[in-house]
Design an enzyme around this catalytic site. Sequence first.
Site, mmCIF file in Angstrom:
data_model
loop_
_atom_site.group_PDB
_atom_site.id
_atom_site.type_symbol
_atom_site.label_atom_id
_atom_site.label_comp_id
_atom_site.label_asym_id
_atom_site.label_seq_id
_atom_site.Cartn_x
_atom_site.Cartn_y
_atom_site.Cartn_z
ATOM 1 N N ASP A 46 0.851 -1.194 0.000
ATOM 2 C CA ASP A 46 0.000 0.000 0.000
ATOM 3 C C ASP A 46 0.884 1.241 0.000
ATOM 4 O O ASP A 46 1.579 1.520 0.974
ATOM 5 C CB ASP A 46 -0.892 0.002 1.250
ATOM 6 N N TYR A 51 3.207 9.738 -0.594
ATOM 7 C CA TYR A 51 4.299 9.165 0.216
ATOM 8 C C TYR A 51 5.665 9.356 -0.448
ATOM 9 O O TYR A 51 6.697 9.173 0.198
ATOM 10 C CB TYR A 51 4.091 7.659 0.477
ATOM 11 N N LYS A 76 -2.624 5.994 -4.418
ATOM 12 C CA LYS A 76 -3.719 6.933 -4.129
ATOM 13 C C LYS A 76 -3.441 8.289 -4.746
ATOM 14 O O LYS A 76 -2.285 8.735 -4.771
ATOM 15 C CB LYS A 76 -3.886 7.110 -2.609
ATOM 16 N N HIS A 109 -7.464 9.681 -2.176
ATOM 17 C CA HIS A 109 -6.826 9.588 -0.855
ATOM 18 C C HIS A 109 -7.700 10.232 0.243
ATOM 19 O O HIS A 109 -7.842 9.667 1.326
ATOM 20 C CB HIS A 109 -5.455 10.268 -0.920
#
Length: 278
Positions: A46, A51, A76, A109
């Site tokens: 994930d 990120y 996302k 997200h």
Amino acid sequence: MSPVPGIMLNNGQTIPQLGFGVFLIEPQDTAEAVAAALEAGYRHIDTAEMYGNEREVGEAIGKSGLDRASVFVTSKLSNGCHRQEDARRAFDQTLEALGFDYIDLFLIHWPLPMRYDGDFVSTWHTLGEFYRDGRARSIGVSNFQPDHLRRLYAQSDIPPAVNQIEVSPYLTQTDLRRFCAEHQVAVEAWSPLARGGNLLREPAITQVARDTGKTPAQVVLRWHIQRGDIVFPKSVRPARIRENFDVFDFELTGDDIASISALNRDERTGPDPDTFPG
Ligand SMILES: NC(=O)c1ccc[n+]([C@@H]2O[C@H](COP(=O)([O-])OP(=O)(O)OC[C@H]3O[C@@H](n4cnc5c(N)ncnc54)[C@H](OP(=O)(O)O)[C@@H]3O)[C@@H](O)[C@H]2O)c1
């Protein structure tokens, strides 16, 4: 044979119930952590555009020698990319960074009801394009509340396959999880360990850990799994990465589950989806 159960999504795709999360893993540490996770047996990663480590996730999968099809990967859409052209560009960049020609699951997200005139439905339609053209095998949402989901149902013919929400023994999300179950939306529990720390020292959890001969983190992950949610704990430490995967050789009793669920205090570690970003 993997010990991890598969969860069938509402479009017939299957997702491994346990995965590996890479939020807050520095890009330079990500390939090593993902390699350790794949080595331990995880087949579900994930990540997210936000990120900043999609490229390293793709690199580790590429170098692992595993078939692309044997690893389930989620990413996302970033909060700054909800407008149609931005979302299309962002999705292209996600595939390019991962080095894939498709992704298993792509999520909005955050719903951001206070931005973009509250119009996450148009963003959902754009994700629908990626689903229809086959580049996203499944699409879903993250941090959506029942009202947000109701708007998608009313205005789109593609139901989200998952809702990825914060869930832990401190935030059991009874109402939202029930709503998702009633609408055949799989629940993914983010920050399943409430980011480590205090939760893992709760007597209700350490007692069950002693009784079962497992660690507090394993007990908490098992609690999620027996409740039916999908989880992907994060760690940068190989020993913990293996520990978090080793949760399929014991069972919690109904009483164990009830005593852990009684820790609920509706406490988030992350922001409130109704007001974020305020
Ligand atoms: N959709 C969203 O908005 C959203 C938001 C947050 C997270 N997520 C996803 O959910 C994943 C997991 O959430 P998270 O990373 O926030 O939190 P988490 O998995 O609940 O906890 C991670 C923390 O717990 C520690 N930890 C891990 N395993 C442990 C163990 N066995 N014993 C003791 N401590 C342990 C880790 O430290 P070390 O690394 O030092 O081991 C890290 O500090 C993320 O990686 C991301 O994929 C999604």
